[in-house]
Scaffold this active site. Structure first.
Site, PDB file in Angstrom:
ATOM      1  N   LYS A   1      -5.956 -38.044 -10.297  1.00  0.00           N
ATOM      2  CA  LYS A   1      -4.985 -36.950 -10.176  1.00  0.00           C
ATOM      3  C   LYS A   1      -3.658 -37.624  -9.871  1.00  0.00           C
ATOM      4  O   LYS A   1      -3.459 -38.134  -8.760  1.00  0.00           O
ATOM      5  CB  LYS A   1      -5.402 -36.014  -9.039  1.00  0.00           C
ATOM      6  CG  LYS A   1      -4.388 -34.904  -8.729  1.00  0.00           C
ATOM      7  CD  LYS A   1      -4.896 -34.010  -7.595  1.00  0.00           C
ATOM      8  CE  LYS A   1      -3.890 -32.918  -7.238  1.00  0.00           C
ATOM      9  NZ  LYS A   1      -4.389 -32.024  -6.179  1.00  0.00           N
TER      10      LYS A   1
ATOM     11  N   GLU B   1       1.057 -32.242  -7.282  1.00  0.00           N
ATOM     12  CA  GLU B   1       0.933 -31.748  -5.907  1.00  0.00           C
ATOM     13  C   GLU B   1       1.131 -32.858  -4.886  1.00  0.00           C
ATOM     14  O   GLU B   1       0.399 -32.955  -3.904  1.00  0.00           O
ATOM     15  CB  GLU B   1      -0.440 -31.078  -5.700  1.00  0.00           C
ATOM     16  CG  GLU B   1      -0.604 -29.815  -6.530  1.00  0.00           C
ATOM     17  CD  GLU B   1      -1.917 -29.076  -6.288  1.00  0.00           C
ATOM     18  OE1 GLU B   1      -2.891 -29.735  -5.891  1.00  0.00           O
ATOM     19  OE2 GLU B   1      -1.951 -27.851  -6.502  1.00  0.00           O
TER      20      GLU B   1
ATOM     21  N   GLU C   1     -12.614 -28.953 -17.193  1.00  0.00           N
ATOM     22  CA  GLU C   1     -12.970 -29.049 -15.761  1.00  0.00           C
ATOM     23  C   GLU C   1     -13.181 -27.629 -15.247  1.00  0.00           C
ATOM     24  O   GLU C   1     -12.287 -26.798 -15.342  1.00  0.00           O
ATOM     25  CB  GLU C   1     -11.840 -29.734 -14.966  1.00  0.00           C
ATOM     26  CG  GLU C   1     -12.082 -29.753 -13.467  1.00  0.00           C
ATOM     27  CD  GLU C   1     -10.952 -30.438 -12.672  1.00  0.00           C
ATOM     28  OE1 GLU C   1     -10.237 -31.281 -13.245  1.00  0.00           O
ATOM     29  OE2 GLU C   1     -10.799 -30.112 -11.472  1.00  0.00           O
TER      30      GLU C   1
ATOM     31  N   TRP D   1       3.612 -21.588  -5.050  1.00  0.00           N
ATOM     32  CA  TRP D   1       2.410 -21.511  -4.223  1.00  0.00           C
ATOM     33  C   TRP D   1       2.285 -20.131  -3.571  1.00  0.00           C
ATOM     34  O   TRP D   1       1.431 -19.928  -2.710  1.00  0.00           O
ATOM     35  CB  TRP D   1       2.395 -22.618  -3.160  1.00  0.00           C
ATOM     36  CG  TRP D   1       2.019 -23.974  -3.712  1.00  0.00           C
ATOM     37  CD1 TRP D   1       1.651 -24.247  -5.002  1.00  0.00           C
ATOM     38  CD2 TRP D   1       1.953 -25.222  -3.010  1.00  0.00           C
ATOM     39  NE1 TRP D   1       1.375 -25.587  -5.155  1.00  0.00           N
ATOM     40  CE2 TRP D   1       1.544 -26.218  -3.944  1.00  0.00           C
ATOM     41  CE3 TRP D   1       2.198 -25.599  -1.689  1.00  0.00           C
ATOM     42  CZ2 TRP D   1       1.388 -27.567  -3.599  1.00  0.00           C
ATOM     43  CZ3 TRP D   1       2.039 -26.955  -1.340  1.00  0.00           C
ATOM     44  CH2 TRP D   1       1.638 -27.920  -2.284  1.00  0.00           C
TER      45      TRP D   1
ATOM     46  N   GLU E   1     -13.648 -21.642  -4.654  1.00  0.00           N
ATOM     47  CA  GLU E   1     -12.372 -21.595  -3.940  1.00  0.00           C
ATOM     48  C   GLU E   1     -11.722 -20.219  -4.003  1.00  0.00           C
ATOM     49  O   GLU E   1     -11.244 -19.714  -2.991  1.00  0.00           O
ATOM     50  CB  GLU E   1     -11.415 -22.650  -4.513  1.00  0.00           C
ATOM     51  CG  GLU E   1     -10.013 -22.590  -3.893  1.00  0.00           C
ATOM     52  CD  GLU E   1      -9.083 -23.679  -4.403  1.00  0.00           C
ATOM     53  OE1 GLU E   1      -9.524 -24.525  -5.217  1.00  0.00           O
ATOM     54  OE2 GLU E   1      -7.912 -23.687  -3.975  1.00  0.00           O
TER      55      GLU E   1
ATOM     56  N   ARG F   1       4.708 -22.078 -14.060  1.00  0.00           N
ATOM     57  CA  ARG F   1       3.727 -23.129 -13.808  1.00  0.00           C
ATOM     58  C   ARG F   1       2.668 -23.197 -14.913  1.00  0.00           C
ATOM     59  O   ARG F   1       2.161 -24.267 -15.231  1.00  0.00           O
ATOM     60  CB  ARG F   1       3.052 -22.843 -12.459  1.00  0.00           C
ATOM     61  CG  ARG F   1       1.823 -23.662 -12.194  1.00  0.00           C
ATOM     62  CD  ARG F   1       1.362 -23.432 -10.769  1.00  0.00           C
ATOM     63  NE  ARG F   1      -0.007 -23.908 -10.581  1.00  0.00           N
ATOM     64  CZ  ARG F   1      -0.696 -23.777  -9.440  1.00  0.00           C
ATOM     65  NH1 ARG F   1      -0.131 -23.187  -8.403  1.00  0.00           N
ATOM     66  NH2 ARG F   1      -1.925 -24.235  -9.336  1.00  0.00           N
TER      67      ARG F   1
ATOM     68  N   ASN G   1      -7.819 -35.794  -4.567  1.00  0.00           N
ATOM     69  CA  ASN G   1      -6.745 -36.177  -3.646  1.00  0.00           C
ATOM     70  C   ASN G   1      -7.296 -37.380  -2.886  1.00  0.00           C
ATOM     71  O   ASN G   1      -7.780 -37.273  -1.764  1.00  0.00           O
ATOM     72  CB  ASN G   1      -6.396 -35.041  -2.687  1.00  0.00           C
ATOM     73  CG  ASN G   1      -5.733 -33.882  -3.407  1.00  0.00           C
ATOM     74  OD1 ASN G   1      -4.873 -34.074  -4.261  1.00  0.00           O
ATOM     75  ND2 ASN G   1      -6.142 -32.663  -3.071  1.00  0.00           N
TER      76      ASN G   1
ATOM     77  N   ASP H   1      -5.075 -22.204 -12.106  1.00  0.00           N
ATOM     78  CA  ASP H   1      -5.908 -22.939 -11.150  1.00  0.00           C
ATOM     79  C   ASP H   1      -7.181 -22.192 -10.786  1.00  0.00           C
ATOM     80  O   ASP H   1      -7.275 -21.663  -9.684  1.00  0.00           O
ATOM     81  CB  ASP H   1      -5.095 -23.238  -9.885  1.00  0.00           C
ATOM     82  CG  ASP H   1      -5.827 -24.201  -8.950  1.00  0.00           C
ATOM     83  OD1 ASP H   1      -6.795 -24.846  -9.398  1.00  0.00           O
ATOM     84  OD2 ASP H   1      -5.418 -24.320  -7.776  1.00  0.00           O
TER      85      ASP H   1
ATOM     86  N   HIS I   1      -3.739 -15.347  -8.665  1.00  0.00           N
ATOM     87  CA  HIS I   1      -3.100 -16.123  -7.594  1.00  0.00           C
ATOM     88  C   HIS I   1      -2.431 -15.228  -6.562  1.00  0.00           C
ATOM     89  O   HIS I   1      -1.351 -15.549  -6.061  1.00  0.00           O
ATOM     90  CB  HIS I   1      -2.064 -17.079  -8.201  1.00  0.00           C
ATOM     91  CG  HIS I   1      -1.887 -18.349  -7.388  1.00  0.00           C
ATOM     92  ND1 HIS I   1      -1.361 -18.369  -6.134  1.00  0.00           N
ATOM     93  CD2 HIS I   1      -2.187 -19.639  -7.672  1.00  0.00           C
ATOM     94  CE1 HIS I   1      -1.317 -19.621  -5.676  1.00  0.00           C
ATOM     95  NE2 HIS I   1      -1.831 -20.410  -6.584  1.00  0.00           N
TER      96      HIS I   1
ATOM     97  N   GLU J   1     -12.834 -30.988   0.639  1.00  0.00           N
ATOM     98  CA  GLU J   1     -11.764 -30.056   0.268  1.00  0.00           C
ATOM     99  C   GLU J   1     -12.375 -28.913  -0.539  1.00  0.00           C
ATOM    100  O   GLU J   1     -13.114 -29.151  -1.502  1.00  0.00           O
ATOM    101  CB  GLU J   1     -10.691 -30.791  -0.538  1.00  0.00           C
ATOM    102  CG  GLU J   1      -9.512 -29.886  -0.848  1.00  0.00           C
ATOM    103  CD  GLU J   1      -8.238 -30.661  -1.252  1.00  0.00           C
ATOM    104  OE1 GLU J   1      -8.114 -31.838  -0.872  1.00  0.00           O
ATOM    105  OE2 GLU J   1      -7.394 -30.076  -1.942  1.00  0.00           O
TER     106      GLU J   1
END
Lengths: 692, 692
Positions: free
Chosen positions: A262, A266, A361, A533, A367, A310, A185, A339, A509, A138
């Protein structure tokens, strides 16, 4: 044929005959001199590694004797070490190994052999691999997983082992001491006996390099894998199932590091599905692992689709739980509240959790910063976060100091980085992305090293004496002036260039999900998609202005920050430009500190990003004599593609926002070479992101 | 519904209520004053047109009386006219009409009403429509044909007639007096009774505007349509068939203009299929048409796939036939020796055929100059050709003078332009492409008008008092300074910008055929493709240099030019930079007149082209207050797309040629933002062009 060919290929690699394909990372072979190593024991695999590294890499005076000394020393923290005239002294075998690598690094980078103590900032320095059991990764841009195979083949080949060993060695050389082997995930499969067999094989290869194995676990594994009716963390059968599973793991991997979770995020299952809190869930697993010495890293990356902001939610959920976690739980907090954006203010959880261990983290994989196409040296981003002052325990309460035990008592400390490693020959898909793996390790070891120093260290080890160039005939001064200095500058400017051409002034974002967060998508909002999102949720562009109002009269996210930050962020006159549209919705003609309108300032930032990338291209082109043809050409092409991407970002965002600003693009800005229509059409019909 | 709606729409158009959608071309409605027109007769349709135009367009003193006088006058040539205090005097009804349009044009463009004589440079001023009976248009970028329908419906609607009338009126306003209604790659169908019925309908609508109908004919029509065994021009049955067909045509269209023929070229049949010459073929058709007063326009665009230099072939084939053609044959010669490239030297046939009528053929449709996307004002290209001195009859033997009867005796003179007209609302697909239709007509009338004057005339008529702008409140001086002057400059620079970013320094034919000659394709050479249809044939790039050697030691094409040109072109030191690589294959480090290397000069030209388009964008953006929103937005988007296209050209050509030059792109040049690999990949697998 394949099995016959492979050993030959790897023999070539061992002898240093491999081309400059990037596979050797910053550990490229070089001329060495003989060294005598005195080690306290010959039975330790870790010490054997240390000895071998010295013998294979020594560049000091020929015939030197290096003594490795294992000795308790109160001044030495965790896996720290001392370098002295005799050699390396440490409290742990890992410490010896890290000291050896430091010695060799100083030789390779032309630094004087310094005597002195070196302690790691963090006890646990971890890579998180978002690798799936099917071999996919991912947000991976460097090929499939190095750990798992597409065909679910669990048989371990000698090629696997060679690769894992190379991987472990690279980690050891920069102080990384743990790897979470699978995606947050998480598939429940990872805890099956079959997969645990492969986990053991991996752990066995990593161990002689001081790298512990960890796993991400799915909270509902007792149901999905164990066949239980519930995964309620307070249910005795559930607890029993986890206890059995832990025992099974530790039988295979006695030094297993622990779980990364996690949960309730999500679409991932979690304790809240059973009316329990994050603390209930984390503590249950912590209790299960405690007898084995394992840790639970519990992610704070949670947000609901219905909340108005968020950015506030992790804080809202976790602050009330402060002090309720076991001491072998660490809350893993992303650097920013949203994020991994090109720029975010630090997460307000840092420093706000005062009675709970917290670990930062970071995302090493790019990404949101150009995948393995664009050049983004991320140390400046991480340095910016680590050195941010939270003020939570007075001035100087930096994120680094709030997470490494300096400010608050923490039974354990750690830093995690989402890995960018895959099966690509050069490991990271992009030659310069290796620098981010390197920098993450170096910063986890010492959160005070400057990005510039790390870049120079890495460039020296990675490019000096490249095959096919006129080095080492070239003088060091020439190399420094024509390669090291300009390319270091390029690296240091690279992240800010991306901020400028994609999300300047606090925008965030606004990428398209259609192309996996690579390109721009301020318009991206497929019907039915959850609002948080989609970019319009974040940029809030309208004729009255742009930006997310997080002031006291808005979502009040500013109040999650300690004074003086809350007031500073709340006032557009004092809020740093870099965070302006993160905290404020402002009219297009808002007068900036520069005297320009917000619209003009925004346009100039976008344009500056584009021009910066073009300068990077020129810098790289001029560095050609100092780089092997292979890496030169690949990078040149990547920079070209990035240059085009930068223009796409600039054009897309300016043309999209101009619909609202209704103001002309300043003449100093390069006019768009795309139409908004074509850019949106190229952003093919969006598919909803992966759902649980 | 459709039939009900249409009349309403057209009523709106008639009343000038139509938005600024470009449909009214340079004939947009404006405030008028009453005028009294005295005409010699009321029974002439042409004079009725002239009278109506005066009444609908008069802007002079109210109550003026304008007298139209038909009177023989030796000083008046062809359809020329005199303007005087009384009105317009001419020898022909067409002359009256052209005089009326000149009067109105002077009023509209703010010029003083000048008395004097105006004679056309060419007797026949023709549009060639490459329209097919199925409604498609070869190299058409403005929608389907205005004459023919996809479903082969031959019924003539009132909408057809309105459109043809608008088309005829536009032509009349700029002096165009003939239209070839179908493609030179002609279908035999066009000569069938059914299609001739529609030809008659078209001709009937064009006639009151002085526009004659012509047809392109396929040389093998006697076989394909007539069922004969041969199309041999000396065969009596063939001649009889053509005689019958001519009679049939003239019964329907008594003033039919004649035939345009593309024979023995690119797979089209011709007299050479039967061992006859071009003269045999052309003369047979000329004899057939002679009794009816018709002309044959016989194209010199011929070349064989096997010859070593395509640029030489038309000359080689036609010069030996000089003097062998009937006096109602005109040889139609493209401006350059290859094919409508952004820049070519003039065709050496001009001036070389001394006993044969020759007419220039220009391409109004932008096959090689950006289709209907890029802005290319072509008058400078045509002016450059027309004013080129061939020296064939001494200094001053310009192409214009060698074709208009000034230098050689010609029974007829003509100029043809390949039309860019289609069904698109604005006729030409690109608002500024209308300027090329306009400019072609103006230059065919007077080959000495300067491009700048034509641009200004056209801009004034096309953009003054645009709907929704603050005109006419704005002063004329302001409009001139802020709109007319900068946009004229933009237009005048536009063709050279395209030369620079696509084929500078004499490069030619290096576009890709995959995208219909829009984008770059220096690599384009599909397996099996005839060499002279592929760019490598033309650019000859290799490590030893670039360019087509046409010197005396090369293909010797230079010798087709009269001295002093042959010597001037033959020597790289005297050959103009603009034609350098047309005539010379030169090393990459060849020292240019500027002192730079050829490679650097080439790179700077490509870059200059890109920067020029960006300047065009800024010019247009600044012109926004003076342009209606509709045309402003469309043009702004087209310029954006062109800007991207310019970069694609620059990147593709520099990266492709760099493989051979092995020289760095100069730092002053914007670094590429595409990779060669991506550009070639985007140039999808080529399909062979249409074969006969």
């Amino acid at each position: 044929m394949k099995t016959l060919l492979l050993p030959i290929l790897f023999l070539g690699a061992t002898l240093g005959l491999r081309a400059e394909d990037g596979h050797r990372l910053w550990l490229r072979p070089h001329a060495t001199t003989p060294v005598t190593v005195v080690a306290p024991t010959t039975s330790s695999a870790l010490l054997a590694t240390a000895k071998r590294e010295l013998q294979q890499g020594w560049q000091g005076s020929a015939g030197t004797t290096v003594t490795l000394t294992l000795k308790k020393d109160k001044a030495i923290k965790y896996d720290g070490f001392r370098l002295n005239a005799q050699g390396v002294q440490a409290s742990t075998e890992r410490g010896i190994l890290y000291g050896v690598f430091e010695l060799l690094r100083r030789q390779q980078t032309g630094q004087a052999p310094a005597a002195g103590l070196s302690n790691p900032s963090y006890e646990h320095r971890l890579l998180n691999h978002w690798d799936n059991p099917d071999g996919s990764v991912e947000r991976g841009y460097a090929g499939p997983s190095i750990f798992w195979r597409k065909d679910s083949a669990l048989v371990v080949t000698s090629r696997d082992k060679t690769l894992w060993q190379e991987y472990a060695r690279a980690n050891a050389s920069i102080g990384i001491n743990g790897s979470v082997l699978n995606n947050v995930n998480a598939s429940p499969l990872i805890l099956s006996a079959e997969y645990l067999g492969r986990v053991k094989a991996i752990a066995d290869v990593l161990r002689p390099y001081g790298v512990k194995a960890y796993l991400s676990v799915k909270f509902s594994s007792p149901v999905l894998l164990g066949g239980l009716k519930t995964a309620d963390p307070l249910d005795p059968a559930v607890i029993k199932w986890w206890r059995g599973k832990a025992k099974e793991i530790y039988q295979q991997v006695p030094d297993f590091g622990g779980f990364l979770v996690k949960a309730s995020s999500e679409g991932q299952p979690g304790p809240q599905d059973y009316g329990r809190t994050h603390a209930d869930g984390a503590n249950m697993l912590a209790d299960v692992l405690k007898p084995h010495g394992g840790l639970v890293m519990w992610r704070a990356f949670v947000y609901s689709p219905s909340d108005k902001d968020r950015a506030k939610q992790a804080y809202n959920e976790f602050v009330p739980l402060d002090g309720k976690f076991r001491d072998n739980v660490i809350i893993q907090v992303k650097n920013g509240p949203v994020d991994f954006q090109p720029r975010e203010p630090f997460s307000p959880l840092f420093g706000a959790l005062k009675k709970t261990a917290v670990m930062p983290e970071f995302q090493i994989t790019q990404e949101y910063l150009g995948h393995a196409i664009d050049l983004a040296y991320l140390a400046p981003l991480w340095e910016e976060c680590l050195q941010s002052d939270t003020y939570q325990a007075g001035p100087g309460s930096t994120v680094a100091r709030c997470t490494d035990g300096s400010v608050y008592r923490q039974a354990h400390s750690a830093m995690a980085g989402v890995s960018n490693v895959g099966l690509d020959t050069n490991w990271t898909g992009h030659d310069f992305a290796q620098a981010n793996w390197y920098a993450f390790g170096r910063l986890a070891w010492n959160s005070n090293i400057k990005s510039a120093q790390i870049a120079e260290e890495w460039l020296k080890q990675t490019f000096q004496n490249a095959a096919g160039t006129n080095q080492p005939a070239t003088s060091a001064a020439d190399w420094n002036a024509k390669f090291l200095t300009p390319v270091t500058q390029l690296m240091l400017a690279s992240r800010e260039a991306i901020v400028d051409y994609s999300m300047p002034l606090g925008l965030h974002h606004i990428m398209s999900a259609t192309h996996g967060h690579y390109g721009p998508g301020p318009w991206w909002a497929p019907p039915g998609m959850r609002a948080d999102w989609t970019p319009p949720y974040y940029h809030q562009a309208a004729t009255n202005g742009v930006g997310f109002g997080r002031t006291k009269t808005g979502s009040d996210a500013v109040s999650q920050y300690h004074e003086p930050l809350a007031s500073q962020f709340n006032n557009p006159a004092t809020c740093p430009d870099a965070y302006l549209l993160w905290f404020h919705h402002l009219p297009w003609d808002f007068k900036m500190k520069s005297g320009r309108t917000l619209w003009d300032e925004l346009a100039l930032h976008y344009d500056h990003g584009v021009q910066q990338v073009r300068q990077f291209q020129r810098t790289w082109d001029q560095a050609q004599p100092y780089v092997d043809a292979e890496r030169f050409g690949v990078m040149q092409n990547k920079l070209r593609t990035q240059s085009g991407n930068a223009v796409v970002w600039k054009d897309a965002c300016l043309l999209y926002f101009q619909q609202f600003s209704r103001m002309p693009i300043p003449a100093a800005v390069e006019p768009p070479m795309h139409t908004l229509e074509a850019l949106i059409a190229n952003d093919t019909p969006p598919r909803p992101p992966r759902q649980p």
